[in-house]
Write an enzyme that holds these catalytic residues in place. Structure first.
Site, PDB file in Angstrom:
ATOM      1  N   LYS A  34     -13.740   2.639   5.903  1.00  0.00           N
ATOM      2  CA  LYS A  34     -12.720   2.129   4.986  1.00  0.00           C
ATOM      3  C   LYS A  34     -13.419   1.380   3.871  1.00  0.00           C
ATOM      4  O   LYS A  34     -14.546   0.914   4.048  1.00  0.00           O
ATOM      5  CB  LYS A  34     -11.790   1.157   5.722  1.00  0.00           C
ATOM      6  CG  LYS A  34     -10.456   0.956   5.038  1.00  0.00           C
ATOM      7  CD  LYS A  34      -9.490   2.075   5.373  1.00  0.00           C
ATOM      8  CE  LYS A  34      -8.206   2.014   4.599  1.00  0.00           C
ATOM      9  NZ  LYS A  34      -7.221   2.972   5.113  1.00  0.00           N
TER      10      LYS A  34
ATOM     11  N   ASP B 209      -5.427   4.645  -0.386  1.00  0.00           N
ATOM     12  CA  ASP B 209      -4.704   3.726   0.501  1.00  0.00           C
ATOM     13  C   ASP B 209      -3.854   2.868  -0.456  1.00  0.00           C
ATOM     14  O   ASP B 209      -3.590   3.307  -1.585  1.00  0.00           O
ATOM     15  CB  ASP B 209      -5.678   2.875   1.341  1.00  0.00           C
ATOM     16  CG  ASP B 209      -4.984   2.121   2.471  1.00  0.00           C
ATOM     17  OD1 ASP B 209      -4.709   2.729   3.512  1.00  0.00           O
ATOM     18  OD2 ASP B 209      -4.694   0.923   2.319  1.00  0.00           O
TER      19      ASP B 209
HETATM   20  P1  NDP Z   1       1.074   2.162  -1.815  1.00  0.00           P
HETATM   21  O1  NDP Z   1       0.208   1.306  -2.636  1.00  0.00           O
HETATM   22  O2  NDP Z   1       1.482   3.492  -2.324  1.00  0.00           O
HETATM   23  O3  NDP Z   1       2.400   1.362  -1.410  1.00  0.00           O
HETATM   24  C1  NDP Z   1       2.367   0.146  -0.743  1.00  0.00           C
HETATM   25  C2  NDP Z   1       3.807  -0.331  -0.593  1.00  0.00           C
HETATM   26  O4  NDP Z   1       3.842  -1.512   0.167  1.00  0.00           O
HETATM   27  C3  NDP Z   1       4.457  -0.666  -1.917  1.00  0.00           C
HETATM   28  O5  NDP Z   1       5.819  -0.392  -1.823  1.00  0.00           O
HETATM   29  C4  NDP Z   1       4.192  -2.164  -2.043  1.00  0.00           C
HETATM   30  O6  NDP Z   1       5.149  -2.776  -2.845  1.00  0.00           O
HETATM   31  C5  NDP Z   1       4.331  -2.584  -0.605  1.00  0.00           C
HETATM   32  N1  NDP Z   1       3.504  -3.759  -0.317  1.00  0.00           N
HETATM   33  C6  NDP Z   1       2.181  -3.935  -0.569  1.00  0.00           C
HETATM   34  N2  NDP Z   1       1.773  -5.138  -0.182  1.00  0.00           N
HETATM   35  C7  NDP Z   1       2.871  -5.735   0.315  1.00  0.00           C
HETATM   36  C8  NDP Z   1       3.095  -6.998   0.892  1.00  0.00           C
HETATM   37  N3  NDP Z   1       2.116  -7.899   0.991  1.00  0.00           N
HETATM   38  N4  NDP Z   1       4.352  -7.278   1.338  1.00  0.00           N
HETATM   39  C9  NDP Z   1       5.353  -6.366   1.233  1.00  0.00           C
HETATM   40  N5  NDP Z   1       5.179  -5.144   0.694  1.00  0.00           N
HETATM   41  C10 NDP Z   1       3.969  -4.840   0.261  1.00  0.00           C
HETATM   42  O7  NDP Z   1       0.328   2.307  -0.408  1.00  0.00           O
HETATM   43  P2  NDP Z   1       0.529   3.401   0.730  1.00  0.00           P
HETATM   44  O8  NDP Z   1       1.933   3.844   0.813  1.00  0.00           O
HETATM   45  O9  NDP Z   1      -0.541   4.396   0.574  1.00  0.00           O
HETATM   46  O10 NDP Z   1       0.168   2.537   2.024  1.00  0.00           O
HETATM   47  C11 NDP Z   1       1.141   1.834   2.793  1.00  0.00           C
HETATM   48  C12 NDP Z   1       0.609   1.597   4.182  1.00  0.00           C
HETATM   49  O11 NDP Z   1       0.320   2.860   4.811  1.00  0.00           O
HETATM   50  C13 NDP Z   1      -0.707   0.803   4.283  1.00  0.00           C
HETATM   51  O12 NDP Z   1      -0.690   0.048   5.478  1.00  0.00           O
HETATM   52  C14 NDP Z   1      -1.767   1.893   4.371  1.00  0.00           C
HETATM   53  O13 NDP Z   1      -2.951   1.413   4.975  1.00  0.00           O
HETATM   54  C15 NDP Z   1      -1.039   2.888   5.259  1.00  0.00           C
HETATM   55  N6  NDP Z   1      -1.530   4.269   5.232  1.00  0.00           N
HETATM   56  C16 NDP Z   1      -1.652   4.960   4.060  1.00  0.00           C
HETATM   57  C17 NDP Z   1      -2.051   6.283   4.077  1.00  0.00           C
HETATM   58  C18 NDP Z   1      -2.120   7.118   2.851  1.00  0.00           C
HETATM   59  O14 NDP Z   1      -2.387   8.318   2.983  1.00  0.00           O
HETATM   60  N7  NDP Z   1      -1.869   6.604   1.668  1.00  0.00           N
HETATM   61  C19 NDP Z   1      -2.426   6.947   5.342  1.00  0.00           C
HETATM   62  C20 NDP Z   1      -2.206   6.140   6.517  1.00  0.00           C
HETATM   63  C21 NDP Z   1      -1.786   4.862   6.442  1.00  0.00           C
HETATM   64  P3  NDP Z   1       4.835  -3.008  -4.410  1.00  0.00           P
HETATM   65  O15 NDP Z   1       4.433  -1.674  -4.965  1.00  0.00           O
HETATM   66  O16 NDP Z   1       6.112  -3.513  -4.964  1.00  0.00           O
HETATM   67  O17 NDP Z   1       3.712  -4.003  -4.413  1.00  0.00           O
HETATM   68  O1  2IT Z   2      -5.217   4.713   6.617  1.00  0.00           O
HETATM   69  C1  2IT Z   2      -5.438   5.926   6.389  1.00  0.00           C
HETATM   70  O2  2IT Z   2      -5.511   6.744   7.308  1.00  0.00           O
HETATM   71  C2  2IT Z   2      -5.565   6.354   5.000  1.00  0.00           C
HETATM   72  N1  2IT Z   2      -5.421   5.548   4.097  1.00  0.00           N
HETATM   73  C3  2IT Z   2      -5.925   7.786   4.694  1.00  0.00           C
HETATM   74  C4  2IT Z   2      -7.403   8.009   4.858  1.00  0.00           C
HETATM   75  C5  2IT Z   2      -7.913   9.356   4.419  1.00  0.00           C
HETATM   76  O3  2IT Z   2      -9.148   9.503   4.456  1.00  0.00           O
HETATM   77  O4  2IT Z   2      -7.142  10.242   4.059  1.00  0.00           O
END
Ligand code: NDP
Ligand code: 2IT
Length: 445
Positions: free
Chosen positions: A124, A164
């Site tokens: 990461k 992420d």
């Molecule tokens: P994004 O940046 O696309 O979205 C994050 C979302 O969470 C936004 O709606 C943001 O709101 C909100 N957010 C961020 N920080 C806070 C906080 N402190 N309190 C409340 N809301 C918050 O990220 P992702 O959708 O990619 O990631 C979301 C989660 O999923 C994370 O935990 C990430 O590690 C996990 N994840 C992501 C993957 C991926 O492929 N992208 C894969 C697996 C897991 P705002 O925009 O208004 O700040």
């Molecule tokens: O938390 C996760 O699994 C991710 N943000 C995606 C990682 C990846 O390599 O696609």
């Protein structure tokens, strides 16, 4: 395994790394029994070796804003464990990013990647850079400066970062452009690339889609499905968007989304044109939650609150770590929640997780539920290596199959004598065994 001693030693070595210590404790508690049944793990020092990253790299990221002012952020890459494949895991750009958060995410990634059945190790990285409110040009300059250091550490067979929080298609594009210029090669060194330059169809949707496929399998064990289910989702980023789209497609009704300042409750359901509207706001770098409540008057904005107080059948936390605490879990249970599936990484606090398990609520942990994102990244790596491109149907079928297989592994290792499936235990044991056995095969390195 002397769990308390291991944790005390780790706390001494890494004081204040709260999220990292939280993630390690959860895994160790789950695997304690199977670890003790296999003395070869203890004699090879598997625990001591698996809880420490192979290496942690930090670097400064200087960049110049549109007014000519110089800023310096911190950049990191945690290469945690490479036993079953090249390091693989996302990059997070958010002001809260620190070593503890990246170590927790890298540690979780080891077991998540193992569960996908694909050959990927855990890693990461990221930065405390805040993309919010920055111009395109500023984001580009930051990404280029970040890659100026990162490129020395990564490679398609070494370490393959992705997105992420705060890192989506735009950031991957700017970083990939810089990597290509520095390395003089077009390779699959990042995933989440654009469709025209090596990216996989369905990668943007994959985490959310996969999470809903996993929750569908959970519901199926009770003879249920998403049809008519009321679903509470937190966040509205990449993962939440994919999840909301798939829930709607399967006949469920999404009634909440949230941001750091509060949540929206829309009793009419958040689907179709409303999702398109949210995407437009997000793309224009605007706050999305408040404008939504002005645009759709039936929707209510709850300032400073989390969506878990809403009555729902299924809860999908999709925002960030520790966003669902003990009181939230109690409220969900009291309101009759059937299934909680974590789209985000470690969104539920340990006492919230225990509340779900004690009340025999179906609870899917992030490392199983959200593994569809990295699994589809793995499929992108395969397509890059083979220099081919699969159709949306092909990728979706593979993703669906992988999520079903992860669910099967959780059931295999997590089913309790009374028939309740402890998915936390199942996911941790299944993920751990593959990595631990690979470490045994490869000697003390
Ligand atoms: P994004 O940046 O696309 O979205 C994050 C979302 O969470 C936004 O709606 C943001 O709101 C909100 N957010 C961020 N920080 C806070 C906080 N402190 N309190 C409340 N809301 C918050 O990220 P992702 O959708 O990619 O990631 C979301 C989660 O999923 C994370 O935990 C990430 O590690 C996990 N994840 C992501 C993957 C991926 O492929 N992208 C894969 C697996 C897991 P705002 O925009 O208004 O700040
Ligand atoms: O938390 C996760 O699994 C991710 N943000 C995606 C990682 C990846 O390599 O696609």
């Amino acid at each position: 395994m002397n769990l308390e001693k291991i944790m005390t030693d780790l706390e001494k070595k890494h004081p204040g790394e709260v999220e990292y210590l939280q993630a390690v404790r959860e895994v160790l508690e789950s695997i304690e029994e199977i670890y003790n049944e296999n003395p070869q793990f203890e004699s090879a020092g598997i625990i001591e070796r698996i809880v420490e990253p192979d290496r942690v790299l930090t670097f400064k990221v200087p960049w110049v804003d549109d007014n000519g002012k110089v800023h310096v952020n911190l950049g990191y890459r945690v290469q945690f464990n490479g036993a079953i494949g090249p390091y693989k895991g996302g990059l997070r750009f958010h002001p809260s990013v620190n070593l503890s958060i990246l170590k927790f995410l890298g540690f979780e990634q080891i077991f998540k990647n193992s569960l996908t059945t694909l050959p990927m190790g855990g890693g990461k990285g990221g930065s405390d850079f805040d993309p919010k409110g920055k111009s395109n040009a500023e984001v580009m300059r930051f990404c280029q400066s970040f890659m100026l250091e990162l490129w020395k550490l990564i490679g398609p067979e070494t370490d393959v970062p992705a997105g992420d929080i705060g890192v989506g298609g735009r950031e991957i594009g700017y970083m990939y452009g810089m990597y290509k210029k520095l390395a003089s090669e077009h390779t699959g060194v990042l995933t989440g690339k654009g469709r025209n330059w090596g990216g996989s169809i369905l990668r943007p949707e994959a985490t959310g889609f996969g999470a809903v496929y996993f929750a569908q399998e959970m519901l199926r064990t009770k003879g249920m499905d998403f049809q008519g289910k009321v679903v509470a989702i937190s966040g509205f980023g990449n993962v939440a968007w994919g999840a909301a789209t798939k829930v709607t497609e399967l006949g469920g009704k999404v009634v909440t989304i949230s941001g750091p300042d509060g949540y929206i409750y829309d009793p009419d359901g958040i689907s179709g044109a409303k999702i398109e509207y949210l995407l437009e706001l997000r793309a224009s770098n605007q706050d999305i939650v408040k404008p939504y409540s002005y645009e759709f008057p039936n929707a209510q904005f709850h300032q400073g609150k989390r969506p878990w107080e809403v009555k729902c059948d299924v809860a999908l936390p999709c925002a960030t770590q520790n966003e669902l605490g003990l009181e939230d879990a109690k409220a969900l249970v009291a309101n009759g929640v059937i299934c909680v599936a974590e789209g985000a990484n470690m969104p539920s606090t340990p006492d919230a997780v225990n509340t779900f398990i004690e009340n025999k609520i179906m609870f899917g942990p992030g490392k199983a539920v959200n593994a569809g994102g990295v699994a589809t990244s793995g499929l992108e790596m395969t397509q890059n290596s083979m220099k081919i491109s699969w159709t949306a149907e092909e990728v979706d079928a593979k993703l669906h199959q992988i999520m079903t297989e992860i669910h099967n592994q959780c059931v295999k290792y997590g089913t309790q004598p009374d028939g309740y499936v402890n998915y936390v235990k199942g996911a941790n044991i299944a993920g751990f065994l593959k990595v631990a056995n690979a470490m045994l095969d490869q000697g003390i390195i």
